[in-house]
Each structure stands twice: as structure tokens, then as C-alpha cells.
Design a protein around this motif. Sequence first.
Motif, PDB file in Angstrom:
ATOM      1  N   GLY A 568       0.711  -1.254   0.177  1.00 58.97           N
ATOM      2  CA  GLY A 568      -0.097   0.243  -0.028  1.00 58.97           C
ATOM      3  C   GLY A 568       0.891   1.363  -0.036  1.00 58.97           C
ATOM      4  N   ASP A 569       1.983   1.322   0.959  1.00 58.53           N
ATOM      5  CA  ASP A 569       2.860   2.453   0.766  1.00 58.53           C
ATOM      6  C   ASP A 569       3.380   2.745  -0.602  1.00 58.53           C
ATOM      7  OD1 ASP A 569       2.379   2.464   3.629  1.00 58.53           O
ATOM      8  OD2 ASP A 569       4.122   0.975   3.771  1.00 58.53           O
ATOM      9  N   ARG A 570       3.419   1.814  -1.410  1.00 58.59           N
ATOM     10  CA  ARG A 570       4.277   2.364  -2.721  1.00 58.59           C
ATOM     11  C   ARG A 570       3.083   1.695  -3.759  1.00 58.59           C
ATOM     12  NH1 ARG A 570       8.183  -0.547   0.009  1.00 58.59           N
ATOM     13  NH2 ARG A 570       7.826  -2.572  -1.173  1.00 58.59           N
ATOM     14  N   ALA A 641      -8.807  -5.384   2.146  1.00 57.44           N
ATOM     15  CA  ALA A 641      -7.904  -4.529   2.941  1.00 57.44           C
ATOM     16  C   ALA A 641      -7.265  -3.611   2.208  1.00 57.44           C
ATOM     17  CB  ALA A 641      -6.777  -5.791   3.706  1.00 57.44           C
ATOM     18  N   TYR A 642      -7.149  -2.470   2.930  1.00 59.75           N
ATOM     19  CA  TYR A 642      -6.932  -1.256   2.155  1.00 59.75           C
ATOM     20  C   TYR A 642      -5.722  -0.388   2.585  1.00 59.75           C
ATOM     21  CZ  TYR A 642     -11.898  -1.342   0.714  1.00 59.75           C
ATOM     22  OH  TYR A 642     -13.157  -1.868   0.099  1.00 59.75           O
ATOM     23  N   ASP A 643      -5.464   0.316   1.844  1.00 60.91           N
ATOM     24  CA  ASP A 643      -4.138   1.475   1.910  1.00 60.91           C
ATOM     25  C   ASP A 643      -4.856   2.221   3.052  1.00 60.91           C
ATOM     26  OD1 ASP A 643      -3.488   4.603   1.292  1.00 60.91           O
ATOM     27  OD2 ASP A 643      -1.875   3.060   0.540  1.00 60.91           O
ATOM     28  N   LEU A 644      -3.644   2.575   3.892  1.00 61.18           N
ATOM     29  CA  LEU A 644      -4.001   3.196   5.371  1.00 61.18           C
ATOM     30  C   LEU A 644      -4.479   4.705   5.073  1.00 61.18           C
ATOM     31  CD1 LEU A 644      -0.532   2.701   6.970  1.00 61.18           C
ATOM     32  CD2 LEU A 644      -2.925   1.684   7.785  1.00 61.18           C
ATOM     33  N   GLN A 645      -4.351   5.508   3.964  1.00 60.66           N
ATOM     34  CA  GLN A 645      -4.805   6.815   3.576  1.00 60.66           C
ATOM     35  C   GLN A 645      -6.438   6.259   3.336  1.00 60.66           C
ATOM     36  OE1 GLN A 645      -2.309   8.765   0.960  1.00 60.66           O
ATOM     37  NE2 GLN A 645      -1.013   9.324   2.498  1.00 60.66           N
ATOM     38  N   GLU A 646      -6.675   5.467   2.483  1.00 56.63           N
ATOM     39  CA  GLU A 646      -8.027   5.212   2.028  1.00 56.63           C
ATOM     40  C   GLU A 646      -8.836   4.982   3.079  1.00 56.63           C
ATOM     41  OE1 GLU A 646     -10.232   2.857  -1.455  1.00 56.63           O
ATOM     42  OE2 GLU A 646      -8.166   2.284  -1.265  1.00 56.63           O
TER      43      GLU A 646
END
Length: 718
Positions: A568-570, A641-646
Motif C-alpha cells: 500500500g505504501d508504494r 484490506a485497504y491502503d492506510l490513507q484510503e
Amino acid sequence: MIDPRPGDAFQPGELLNNTYRIEALLGRGGTSDVYRARSEISGRLVALKVLKSEFSGNDDYLVLLTREEEIREVRHDAVVRYSENHRTQDGLVYLLMDYVEGPGLDKKLKQGPMPAEDLLIVCRRVAEGLAAAHRRNIVHRDLSPDNIILRGGDPAQAVIIDFGIAKDTNPGAETIVGNEFAGKYAYAAPEQLNGQTDARSDIYSLGALLLANYRGASPDIGRNPMEVVQKKSEPLDTTGVPEPLKTLIDRMTAPLPADRLQSADAVLEFLRAPDVDGDVDDPDATVIVPPPRTPAPEKAASLAKTSRSAAPPAPGGKSRSGLFAVLAVLALGLGGVGAYLSGMFGGSGYPVADPFSLVVEKPAEGPARAVGYVPDDTSRTALTRLMTQQSGQADLTLASGDLADTWPTDVMALLDRVQPLDQWRLVINGNAAQLSGVTSDAALHDRLSAAFANGLPGALTGAADIRLDPVFLSAETLTPVLDEMADCGPLTLPGAGPVGYGPETDVVVTGRVAETATRIGLFDALRALAGERNVVLDVEVLNPTLCLIESHLPSAPPGGIDVSFIVGDRDEPNPSGRFFVGENPVIDIVLPANVTEGYLTVSILDVSGDVFHLLPNLNRQDNSVAALRQGRSGAVTVRVAYDLQEAASNGRLAFRVDDSTLGKSKIIVLHSAQPLFDGLRPTTESAVGYARALQENFEADHGSIQSLDSRILVTAKP
């Protein structure tokens, strides 16, 4: 490239040390596998050699891998560059080295003969690399065509690889490490059969592989160890090889180390100024043939040149130096006979043999043979008679050595004992002996094992290894081991035939185990029973928690629903499913086109023993396939399971890996005709409790769960 297996140490796409992305499996060996990987920092391609898990905890193999790492001190373009060793979170040890793109000489060998001009170029390049290694007292010991790669296919860019020799018990590998031998039989120097290795052994191996690639065929070394011993004592056949390659190979591969070119620098000197003997078919040519154990060939050639320049031509234009040379050789020969008759070579009057070696063998295939030295004519007669009775042959030389007085009696008594064995081999060096044998007769095995329990007869020192090896190994013999070691569901033997395993059949085991220690113990236990058969463990290592859950999950077929991962970070794909501390795993479920109805239940069985419900949950309660598709046809991707920002904006589940619970977790995807439970399960619950609830649901309604798909997610420290 080689297709990956589930049980491989690494999978394509996996990221190691937060730096090296696995691209492909290049080869499998008996103790290690080699992968191609790329640095995500520099983009540099590397080769990565990883010890198989059953050897990663063995100090002997770690020492060998460390020895190979030490080659990094050799700085030469013809020697592969090594970096360093690493150990993964799972305990696997791997070594980084440069990736060399190009065919190996083994591939060129299979394609047919190479031109002599190309081989001379290869020789120069490899000799330069060996000289650099030898100056640091590093001897390769296993130089063969598969250990030389032509970068870009260019002979002038030959690179030596694989300086680490590891014990390989796979049939056909022929590479052994211990007190007796290191190297491949076809290219090993004769002295390596006795455990003696120095830089001159590499010179021999280089010469042997040059000859093999010129012929387009590996050297003929015989069908059994007896023939190996005999053929290794003879010069290689270089008939038809053009000069100067012929003379170069002859001087590199003399059976006696003292008669070879003595160093890689000497090989390079020859290449700079080839010193080729004259044509022996020319009646005017001067030929000096050195007697046995005289100075090395290059020194003899130097004497020949001196004789040619110093001797005046005979009347009629014929040279007389050839006659003088023959007389000189004859004089030396007579001197040798005089020394022999006068006992100068030993107290018995026979030449001294050091080492005083004898090999007697009755192989599984081929005739019995005896090759080596004996101290008297009585021993030679007795051994020859024994070989004749076995429809074999003897090649025995009378010699003296430092032997016990009872040596002849002890040897014959030992050989008399082993005759009933199906096959046996006796290797003697002086008074030290090693006996190995195989029988399918359990009573004979027990009787001989008891007889040799306290050592060998008389003054012979050493041990006997008598192995019980039935012609067929039954699956019933192996099943108790599998049952005892199974800690994560059943272990199976898919290749077992109706009568079991034949002498050359691989023993393949499939299934899952809870720990690496279980895999190692399983391998060791099976090797003890498999004899010469190869043991292949195609098993997946999970962990105790996942294995406990496996025993409670309902039995349902796979439905073709895929699980994919993204960092997710990248926002980049992560096909390996391995995430490191600090990273944000994003999980997508890919519904195939034929899944259009029913309900989807997605959960993570965490390494800590907990379950996280990704779908349905309090924030996302509608898990019907129709709602998830939103009118879309074909294959559909559903994020669970999502990206932290989303996740911060939509309230959905997201994760970041921390170092509190590292290891393997499992994504479970269940497709059911109806919702599995009345109401929602808690977002987090006990994995065992959840698995039992699933099992109860399945038992109450066998048709409720239509398919079960899963995928492993690994968390680790960088």
C-alpha cells in the motif's frame, strides 16, 4: 528457467532483505538452489544461492557456504564476485553473487565440439582467474564445464563460478566432500580420489574440461569406481587434438601432479610461448621421452631443445641427438632395474608405494575388480583367484609399504567375510581400511554388523558400513515415519507404486508441516531408510497455529477465487505475499467470471492465533456476490484490506506490519450459497473458535460451503 514449486525456499516476486526481488529459479542442487534476483535499489542483477532448509542448521554446510563467501577477496574479472551471507527470518541462509548472463560450458558441451581456437581463449581467461585465486591459497576443487560461464557467449569473457563444494547425495551428482574425495569424477585429478588436493588439481580439471569441450563429449571414466581408479592412472587420450592445444592438455593432465604444469602461471606462460614437441612421425625429428617419475614434461622439452641446438648434424644431414637421447633413456632404465634388484625402493625389493592403496569391489552392475598394490606374490595370486571366481579381473602391482605383518591375512579374511553381500567395496590405504556393503538379507546384515561392531579384522584399522537395502522399499516402511512426523495434517507418498520404490525411484513426500525443524527431522529419518534413493520433500512449512486451524477447517473444493497483494505504501504488486515491518498490506479478492451468485466470507487467520474478518464486518455488512460485483461481468476485483490513507477516509480495514507477530498468516475465502452465520461474527475472535463454528455449519449443511480458497501472507523483519 525452472518452474517453481510450493515447497521452494523463495517464490518469484518475493522481496528479500527489503532489497532483492526474486525473478526466477535458475537451478536446483542437492543442498542448495540458485535464484536470479534484482536489487530494487540499484537495479543490479544478482545470483542468490540458498541452502535448503534441512541444511541451514548444519554447521558443516554453513562452513562450506562461508568458505565460498571468502572468494569475495579475489578481485578478478574471470572469477564471479561474491557479496555476503544473509539469514532470513525463517532461518534460511543465502549467499549473494554476481549474476553472469551467458551459456555454461556444460551447455556448449551438449551442443557439440568447440573450436580449438576458442578453447585456447577460454583456457587463458580461466587460468588468469585461477592464478588470482591460487595466490590467495584458494583452490576450486570442482572445476568442470558447468562451473564456467561464457558471459554473453564470448570465450574471452569466461567466468568461474561455484567455489563452494557441498556434499550431494543425489544419484548422479558424483560430488563428495569428506576425507576421501572432492570434485566430479569426470574432471577430478587422480590425487583427489585419495583426498589430496592443491592448485595442480585445478590445472588437471581445466585440461580435462578443455578436452571434453573439444571432443563434444565428457571423458570416459568407466562404469564403476574400480574403472575410475584405473582410468585416472592413465593419461587422457588427446589423439587428433591440434597443436598447441594437444600439448597443453597433455601437460595439464599428467596423472602424476609432479609431471604437470605446476601452476596457472605456467599455463599462461605456455600460452604466451607454446613449446610444442616435434612430429613423432618424422624420422628426422628428435624425440626425448622422459622415463617414469622424471622431471615434468616442460623440463624434458627444455632438455630436448638444448640437445637439438648443441648436437652437430650427423653425416648425411641426419641428426644424431635422437640416438644420444635413446641411449640416455636406456641408461636411466637400466639404472632403475639395478635399483629395483638391489632393493633400493624398499625392504621387500619392490618399489615403495605411497600411498599404498588397494581397492577391491563387487559392484551392483559389472564385474568384480581389484586394483592397486599388494606386498607379495602370494597376495596377488589369492586376490586374482578371488576375482576370477567372481568372474572379475585384477590389476595388481607388487610394491612395498609401511604395512602390518598380518596385512595379507587380514585382507583376505575380510574379503572372505563379505562375499555373500549383494555388493561391497573395500578401500585400503596402508593399514587403514573402509568397508561398505549392501544386502537385502536381514539375517546377513545383522550377522556382519555384529562381526564388525568392534572394528575390522587383525591389524586393519577403520570401520564397516553394512546397509540393509531391500530391492523394493515398501511404502509401509516409510508410513510410520510420516505418521510420527505429521504435525500439520497428513503427509503423503504420491509416487509409491504397488510394490513400493525401486532402486532408482525418488521418494517424494507432499503435505504441510508446522515447523522447519519438522521438515529437517523428516528428511533425516527418510534418508536413513531410502538407501541410495533421492528424497524429495515437496512440503510447505506453515506454523503451529495455522496447522491447528487446518485440522478444523471444513472440507471444500477450491473455486478459482484468487487472492492478490499490493504494497500500500508504494502501490505496487507484491506477488510473493511477503511483507516487512512497517509495510501496509493491501488485499484484493479476484472473483472469476463464473462466480455470480451466493455470498463471500473472507478472513485472515493470524499467526498469533486470532481471526480478523475482512468480509462481512460491522463496516461492510453486505457480502453478497451481486453487491460486490455492482453489475460488472467477467473477472471482478474486490478490495477487502485497504491502503492506510484510503481506510482513514472510508472507515474500512487496513493493516501495518509491526514486529509483535511475525510469520505466516492465512487468507481464507469461502464461497457459500447462503450466509454462513446468523448475524455478524465479531471483527476479531479466536481462530480455533471460528474454525469450529465453520465446521459445525458445514456438518449441519454440507451444501452451504461451495468452495474454499486460500493464500499465505508472510510478515518478516527486513
